[in-house]
Design a protein around this motif. Sequence first.
Motif, short mmCIF file in Angstrom:
data_model
loop_
_atom_site.label_atom_id
_atom_site.label_comp_id
_atom_site.label_asym_id
_atom_site.label_seq_id
_atom_site.Cartn_x
_atom_site.Cartn_y
_atom_site.Cartn_z
N GLY A 41 0.78 -1.23 0.00
CA GLY A 41 0.00 0.00 0.00
C GLY A 41 0.81 1.28 0.00
N LYS A 42 2.11 1.21 0.23
CA LYS A 42 2.94 2.41 0.28
C LYS A 42 3.60 2.67 -1.07
N LEU A 43 3.68 3.93 -1.45
CA LEU A 43 4.32 4.33 -2.69
C LEU A 43 5.82 4.02 -2.62
N VAL A 44 6.32 3.26 -3.60
CA VAL A 44 7.74 2.94 -3.65
C VAL A 44 8.38 3.28 -4.99
N GLY A 45 7.55 3.57 -6.00
CA GLY A 45 8.10 3.87 -7.31
C GLY A 45 7.04 4.35 -8.27
N ILE A 46 7.48 4.63 -9.49
CA ILE A 46 6.56 5.03 -10.55
C ILE A 46 7.10 4.50 -11.87
N ARG A 83 12.67 4.55 -8.59
CA ARG A 83 12.54 4.40 -7.14
C ARG A 83 12.52 5.76 -6.46
N GLN A 84 11.94 5.78 -5.28
CA GLN A 84 11.84 6.99 -4.46
C GLN A 84 11.31 8.18 -5.28
N PRO A 85 10.13 8.02 -5.85
CA PRO A 85 9.58 9.12 -6.66
C PRO A 85 9.27 10.34 -5.79
N ILE A 86 9.35 11.48 -6.41
CA ILE A 86 8.95 12.71 -5.73
C ILE A 86 7.44 12.65 -5.57
N ALA A 87 6.95 12.95 -4.40
CA ALA A 87 5.51 12.95 -4.13
C ALA A 87 5.20 14.15 -3.25
N PRO A 110 2.74 11.95 -7.73
CA PRO A 110 1.77 11.26 -6.89
C PRO A 110 1.47 12.12 -5.66
N VAL A 111 0.24 12.04 -5.19
CA VAL A 111 -0.17 12.71 -3.96
C VAL A 111 -0.37 11.60 -2.93
N ILE A 112 0.30 11.75 -1.78
CA ILE A 112 0.25 10.70 -0.77
C ILE A 112 -0.29 11.24 0.55
N ASP A 113 -0.76 10.32 1.38
CA ASP A 113 -1.22 10.70 2.72
C ASP A 113 -0.10 10.48 3.73
N GLU A 114 -0.40 10.59 4.99
CA GLU A 114 0.62 10.47 6.04
C GLU A 114 1.24 9.07 6.10
N GLU A 115 0.51 8.05 5.64
CA GLU A 115 1.03 6.68 5.63
C GLU A 115 1.72 6.33 4.31
N GLU A 116 1.92 7.34 3.46
CA GLU A 116 2.56 7.19 2.14
C GLU A 116 1.74 6.37 1.17
N GLN A 117 0.43 6.34 1.36
CA GLN A 117 -0.47 5.69 0.42
C GLN A 117 -0.90 6.71 -0.63
N VAL A 118 -1.01 6.24 -1.86
CA VAL A 118 -1.37 7.13 -2.96
C VAL A 118 -2.85 7.48 -2.88
#
Length: 133
Positions: A41-46, A83-87, A110-118
Amino acid sequence: MKAQDIMIKSVICVDIDGRLPDIKKIMENHKFHHLPVTDNGKLVGIISDRDLLRLISPFIDGLSEQPRDLDTLNRVAHQVMTRQPIAVKAETPIEEVLAWFKRVDISCLPVIDEEEQVIGMISWRDLISHATF
């Protein structure tokens, strides 16, 4: 104005172990240029459409197709993603979003929340369509 005001909220993400043929199909069917990659569930790449063009052999399904061409389809998301995309966060001011587009050679965030979910995506097209003159 903030990122949450212009972001696209219905985002399709792919898993870190998603296979390239499936990723390619999602991008083609939805006419996406970018797909966020997640792990638990966490953003790790694009992955961008340019990544696919660079990696997938153009000879697939052609008369010149070789086994090595088909091997390009055996990769998974974590092997080809950036890896490690700018969000950014939903509350990020649009001015900061614009600054990222100007400072770094990217065409979406990407727009993420506090838990790094997209929770959304913003592309330069979204910025243009919301521009006020």
